[in-house]
Design an enzyme around this catalytic site. Structure first.
Site, short mmCIF file in Angstrom:
data_model
loop_
_atom_site.label_atom_id
_atom_site.label_comp_id
_atom_site.label_asym_id
_atom_site.label_seq_id
_atom_site.Cartn_x
_atom_site.Cartn_y
_atom_site.Cartn_z
CB CYS A 142 43.88 42.17 31.05
SG CYS A 142 45.28 42.98 30.21
CG HIS A 235 47.06 38.98 32.60
ND1 HIS A 235 45.89 38.40 32.16
CD2 HIS A 235 47.37 39.92 31.68
CE1 HIS A 235 45.51 38.95 31.02
NE2 HIS A 235 46.40 39.88 30.70
CD GLU A 237 44.77 35.87 34.44
OE1 GLU A 237 44.76 36.19 33.24
OE2 GLU A 237 44.78 36.73 35.36
#
Length: 325
Positions: A142, A235, A237
């Site tokens: 990001c 993202h 994760e």
């Protein structure tokens, strides 16, 4: 295989609850094996949540991974206890003489600021320059990806008319990309940002290649040849409830946020989120560890010292050529 993390890291309890084999430093020292040494520069304000999210994804391969955490010395975190940082985090000065198989540079909540106005920007630039000679493959996430594209290649971030928040469909656009080996034709990834990078700016930089994109979210994955640098704009994760927490935080702050797209069942914030990116998140990190770190990095990390000297020598020769023009 287990992931090795700093002893007593709070994330260990959650990882154990998920049946993820975690090994602390004491037990790891008794094993005759060289784990992959992964360094993470954690720029996120919710550092403990990010530690858990990244540890979870790094643990899902047959490879043994040793994760080390560093923070910026020139910025004081307001959202993480100083005791936690002092116990589990090192600074760049503590590790800059070492070599690492891989590194992760996370996002940060400073995307609406010019890069040069971020208080730790000079320190981050020093770290990003260091990765070119001391890390085999660096995985930027990001804002970390935007910062690295700007520092290494001069690619500017661009403001969006409104925050991009939600879970969006993506396609792999580079056939044969090992980072996306085994991916479905369409895969879903969360995004949460106010800025973006322009596709044409990346295409104009011949040292970079776009690997995956989204019609709604734009460029998702970019890589250099060989994957020494990987840039991810989303993202993967994120936990199931991360976007929900951000949405409710913005509501409470009176920012009148849009409901995250394609996230809640029937786009109803009173209902549970629909987590549709978990399997691809695990696969993406597994592919990075396997194809860009484990299969490429030298067994003896000290061999990277020789490679580093070559890189520095080539850079010096290029500088001399430019000055003699």
């Amino acid at each position: 295989m287990p992931i090795k993390v700093p002893r007593n890291l709070p994330a260990i309890r959650a990882l154990n609850a998920e049946n993820i084999f975690v090994m602390d430093e004491v037990r790891a020292g008794t094993q005759d094996i060289r784990p992959l040494n992964i360094l993470m520069l954690n720029l996120m304000p919710t550092k403990e949540a990010t530690e858990l999210q990244i540890s979870r994804l790094l643990s899902n391969t047959p490879l043994q991974v040793e994760l080390e955490l560093i923070r910026t010395a020139t910025h004081r975190s307001r959202n993480t206890a100083q005791s936690h940082l002092l116990t589990f985090y090192k600074t760049f000065d503590d590790v800059k003489e070492r070599y690492f198989d891989g590194m992760i540079i996370t996002g940060a909540p400073v995307e609406e600021m010019p890069f040069e106005e971020v208080d730790y920007w000079p320190e981050l630039c020093a770290i990003m320059e260091w990765t070119k000679t001391h890390v085999y493959s660096t995985f930027h996430i990001c804002w970390g990806a935007q910062a690295a594209l700007y520092y290494h290649y001069g690619i500017k971030k661009r403001s969006l008319p409104e925050k991009l928040s939600g879970v969006y469909p993506h396609r792999v656009t580079s056939a044969g990309s090992m980072l996306f080996r085994g991916f479905d034709d369409i895969f879903w990834i969360p995004h949460s940002r106010h800025t973006t990078v322009d596709r044409d700016d990346i295409i104009a930089e011949k040292r970079l290649k776009i690997l995956a994109e989204s019609v709604q979210a734009g460029v998702y994955a970019v890589s250099t040849s060989g994957g020494r640098q990987i840039f991810i704009t989303g993202h993967s994760e994120y936990d199931a409830l991360t976007l929900d927490a951000e949405y409710r935080r913005d509501l409470k702050a009176g920012r009148n946020p849009r409901i995250p797209a394609n996230y809640y069942f029937e786009d109803d914030p009173s209902r549970s989120p629909n987590m549709r990116w978990r399997s691809h998140a695990h696969l993406q990190f597994a592919n990075w560890l396997n194809y860009f770190v484990y299969q490429e990095t030298p067994y003896d990390l000290e061999q990277m010292r020789t490679n580093a000297m070559k890189v520095l020598a080539e850079a010096s020769m290029e500088t001399d050529r430019e000055e003699n023009k």
